[in-house]
Design an enzyme around this catalytic site. Structure first.
Site, PDB file in Angstrom:
ATOM      1  N   GLU A  51      -6.432  -7.873  -0.518  1.00 19.36           N
ATOM      2  CA  GLU A  51      -6.896  -7.510   0.794  1.00 19.36           C
ATOM      3  C   GLU A  51      -8.285  -7.159   1.071  1.00 19.36           C
ATOM      4  O   GLU A  51      -8.837  -6.251   0.645  1.00 19.36           O
ATOM      5  CB  GLU A  51      -6.090  -6.825   1.890  1.00 19.36           C
ATOM      6  CG  GLU A  51      -4.633  -6.944   1.872  1.00 19.36           C
ATOM      7  CD  GLU A  51      -3.930  -5.734   2.862  1.00 19.36           C
ATOM      8  OE1 GLU A  51      -4.714  -5.164   3.537  1.00 19.36           O
ATOM      9  OE2 GLU A  51      -3.044  -5.766   2.421  1.00 19.36           O
ATOM     10  N   GLU A  91       0.802  -1.251   0.087  1.00 17.57           N
ATOM     11  CA  GLU A  91       0.009   0.156  -0.201  1.00 17.57           C
ATOM     12  C   GLU A  91       1.021   1.177   0.176  1.00 17.57           C
ATOM     13  O   GLU A  91       0.896   2.137   0.921  1.00 17.57           O
ATOM     14  CB  GLU A  91      -0.949  -0.048   1.167  1.00 17.57           C
ATOM     15  CG  GLU A  91      -2.082  -1.003   1.012  1.00 17.57           C
ATOM     16  CD  GLU A  91      -3.218  -1.011   1.936  1.00 17.57           C
ATOM     17  OE1 GLU A  91      -2.983  -0.172   3.197  1.00 17.57           O
ATOM     18  OE2 GLU A  91      -4.263  -1.508   1.810  1.00 17.57           O
TER      19      GLU A  91
HETATM   20  C1  GLA Z   1      -3.851  -2.421   5.052  1.00 13.21           C
HETATM   21  C2  GLA Z   1      -2.472  -3.040   5.215  1.00 13.21           C
HETATM   22  C3  GLA Z   1      -2.481  -4.248   5.755  1.00 13.21           C
HETATM   23  C4  GLA Z   1      -3.346  -4.301   7.411  1.00 13.21           C
HETATM   24  C5  GLA Z   1      -4.743  -3.743   6.716  1.00 13.21           C
HETATM   25  C6  GLA Z   1      -5.593  -3.674   8.101  1.00 13.21           C
HETATM   26  O1  GLA Z   1      -4.755  -3.016   3.936  1.00 13.21           O
HETATM   27  O2  GLA Z   1      -1.961  -3.365   3.954  1.00 13.21           O
HETATM   28  O3  GLA Z   1      -0.927  -4.650   6.304  1.00 13.21           O
HETATM   29  O4  GLA Z   1      -2.630  -3.181   7.996  1.00 13.21           O
HETATM   30  O5  GLA Z   1      -4.684  -2.640   6.335  1.00 13.21           O
HETATM   31  O6  GLA Z   1      -7.089  -3.359   7.638  1.00 13.21           O
END
Ligand code: GLA
Length: 689
Positions: free
Chosen positions: A322, A164
């Site tokens: 995710e 991210e």
């Molecule tokens: C983001 C991050 C993950 C985690 C999630 C929690 O998407 O990439 O590492 O912290 O948030 O919701």
């Protein structure tokens, strides 16, 4: 900053899912947080759930290299080998998502800074200035080491660059960023005179004698120069992408056949990165999305994010990298998902083009800041609804394997434009309460309610395939993009432009002669003054276009319709009573509509219904309110899969109006002969005959 790779020099790589049977299913796997017995149990549970792909080593830098130059690969070697023997493919990360403590202690100059000079220290995560050359060297070294170590590992399917990128620090104001910003500006403008012209520095004694005098828009006594702010947004998105490119190219040199991606956050909440400009650099687009527990319509926000991701991917299938099985830990009140919601969320993403369903994370942590964030294996263990739902989802994804690679089709386009998002929300504007995404999402929601599958496309998109084109608050527009919109109307499309659109050119210079500048002739409307409303103030809007009577707030405009432009709704009270609120004009074989105000939900809904009918883009299988229907098509167009997701508490049926749904339902295996029953809260997927 580096040059982008041209498509010709893109290496040929294998598809990330070449060795998978069906759709991808898995999540982030962090075995370094657990002892051996738990890691062994993980493998058994993964087999039970049918997991086939995992993201590994995302936050592992400090585990792999606890002290500078001291490397410990044991756990990662073991993980890669074990996952391979279990038949699980790995999206291996570069481990760079957070620098280890020794690095920021040795080189505190790599820490990022806010506009007011606040340093963002180590102790959380992502504490690095994305442009800092020292950080870059270390990150490239770590990337090289991982790539060389696992280049031939049979479990390796995909590279996952960092994590991210820009999530916590979308804008860095450090000295390194300032130096890079100056280089970026020199590249964009060529001369300081050109920069002065573009930024309008004759105003407020801002004229620059040299690029060396230019700074990022740091905290200042009053409004910073708006073009400086807009350019800093553009630069920052490019700088974050540049970091990805550097790591990606390092990976490509070592493993040219392994595809590379990074997990985007293509959502209505992620303003920092212009993902339309990033996507061509990703071998497959991957996205993360989390629903907001407080939002009763969170499934519509999910659909928006999925469609935005598909738009960013240019219509190609993508990866949901995710989401969550249940509650998260970072909202004010983290309510779990209700029964069936996780399955609906997952299959909604699949319906809208994802070829994988992955989660953060495999096993819920017992320590650290995310210990109260749900996971596939919850704190409660196997005897839990979350685990049973995970197993059920695994089964569903296996049943849907044939959907993989298919595409979503749409004849309605909604333009999403990051420069307009940045530009329309700048300070020193007519209203500080205008929120770009509110307007984009209001239109998305109205179309969603009508069952219209909408493509979310960039301002420069080819609009030929669309019969309905909506441009909400497209504030910044180039001449070329405006011409493409006008051409779409000429050729027969219904084009809709909403307030505060077409106002400035890409330098944020106002298009003179009356608003909405770039679209004035197309729409046949001329606005003399913007007329934002005060907090709580509303006006009545009447006319057939808004279903008779509607309420509007936030924004109105003192406009006049040209000859030949029909006023289809007008303000009924307030300072602008009698003036046009919604207009329509015949253009070539199509139509151009202007919506000069923010309509309430009912008014916008009524308007959208007429637009959808006029453009002929209504849903082919009508569904009751709250039942979402989306179709994926095989590439040759011979087969389609109809997804029906019932977000309501009432049983529903499709096909009862005579549209008829016939085929095979893949989750139950049942034959469907005309009418498809979709029980309350359930999902059905029919391979249509
Ligand atoms: C983001 C991050 C993950 C985690 C999630 C929690 O998407 O990439 O590492 O912290 O948030 O919701």
């Amino acid at each position: 900053m580096r040059r982008r790779t041209t498509p010709e020099s893109t290496p040929t790589h294998r598809a990330w899912n070449a060795d998978l049977v069906g759709l991808g299913f898995g999540g982030d796997y962090n075995p370094e947080q657990w002892p051996q017995d738990v890691r062994l149990e993980d493998l058994e549970l993964m087999r039970e759930a049918g997991v086939n792909v995992l993201s590994v080593a995302i936050f592992s830098w400090a585990t792999i290299e606890p002290r500078e130059g001291e490397l410990d690969w044991t756990w990662l070697d073991e993980t890669m080998d074990r996952l391979h023997s279990a038949g699980i493919r790995v999206a291996l990360a570069t481990a760079t998502a957070s620098p280890p403590p020794w690095l920021t202690r040795k080189h505190p100059e790599i820490l990022p800074r806010l506009a007011d000079g606040t340093v963002l220290h180590q102790g959380g995560r992502q504490s690095y200035a994305v442009t800092h050359p020292v950080h870059r060297d270390y990150a490239l070294r770590m990337t090289t080491r991982i790539a060389e170590r696992y280049r031939d590992h049979p479990a390796l399917a995909l590279w996952h660059v960092d994590n991210e990128i820009g999530c916590h620090v979308p804008r860095d104001f450090s000295d390194a960023a300032a130096a890079d910003f100056r280089r970026w500006l020199a590249d964009r403008y060529g001369s300081v005179d050109a920069l002065n012209e573009a930024w309008g520095t004759a105003f407020w004694s801002q004229r620059y004698g040299s690029f060396d005098d230019v700074l990022p828009p740091l905290s200042a006594p009053t409004f910073a120069n708006p073009t400086q702010q807009l350019d800093f947004d553009r630069f920052s998105s490019d700088a974050l992408l540049d970091y990805y490119l550097d790591l990606r190219d390092t990976l490509r040199e070592i493993t040219p056949r392994v595809p590379v991606t990074t997990n985007l956050m293509a959502t209505a909440h992620s303003k920092g990165m212009d993902y339309f400009s990033w996507a061509p650099e990703l071998d497959v687009v991957a996205n993360d999305h989390y629903t907001m527990a407080a939002d009763p319509e969170r499934h519509v926000d999910l659909a928006f994010s999925a469609d935005l991701t598909r738009g960013v991917a240019g219509g190609e299938p993508w990866i949901l990298m995710e989401h969550s099985t249940s509650a998260v830990n970072w909202q004010p009140r983290n309510t779990p998902k209700v029964p069936g919601e996780m399955l609906r969320n997952s299959l909604q993403h699949v319906a809208r083009g994802s070829d994988a369903v992955m989660f953060f994370q495999w096993r819920q942590s017992k320590a650290g800041a995310e210990k109260f964030h749900s996971a596939m294996v919850p704190h409660a263990g196997r005897d839990s609804d979350v685990w049973r739902d995970v197993v059920t989802l695994g089964r569903a994804l296996r049943a849907l394997g044939e959907v993989r690679g298919s595409r979503v089709r749409s004849r309605a386009a909604l333009v999403v434009d990051w420069p307009s998002w940045w530009g329309s929300e700048l300070d020193s504007h007519p209203s500080q309460h205008l929120r770009y995404m509110d307007q984009v999402q209001a239109w998305y929601r109205a179309l969603w309610r009508l069952g219209v599958t909408t493509d979310l496309v960039p301002a420069g998109a080819d609009l030929d395939a669309y019969d309905l084109v909506v441009l909400p608050t497209t504030y910044v527009v180039s001449d070329a993009d405006a011409a493409r919109v006008a051409a779409a109307a000429e050729r027969g499309a219904t084009v809709v432009v909403t307030y505060f659109s077409g106002i400035v050119d890409p330098r944020d210079h106002v298009r003179l002669g009356g608003y909405p500048g770039a679209f004035r002739d197309l729409l046949g409307v001329r606005t003399e003054e913007f007329w934002p409303l005060q907090e709580g103030e509303t006006v009545r809007v009447t006319g057939k276009a808004v279903g008779g009577d509607a309420v509007a707030d936030l924004w109105t405009e003192k406009s006049r319709a040209a000859d030949g432009t029909e006023v289809v709704a007008a303000y009924a009270d307030g300072a602008l009573a009698g003036r046009p609120a919604v207009t329509r004009r015949e253009v070539g074989s199509g139509r151009a509509w202007y919506v000069a105000t923010r309509l309430d939900e009912a008014g916008l809904g009524a308007l959208a219904e007429q637009l959808v009918a006029e453009a002929g883009v209504a849903a082919d299988v009508p569904a009751p309110a709250g039942v979402e229907v989306v179709r994926r098509w095989s590439q040759d167009g011979a087969t389609s899969w109809l997804f029906a997701i019932n977000h309501t508490a009432a049983d529903a049926a499709l096909g009862t109006d005579g549209t008829l749904v016939t085929g095979t339902e893949l989750l139950t295996g049942d034959a469907v002969d005309g009418v498809l029953a979709v029980p309350a809260g359930a999902v059905r997927v029919v391979r249509v005959n």
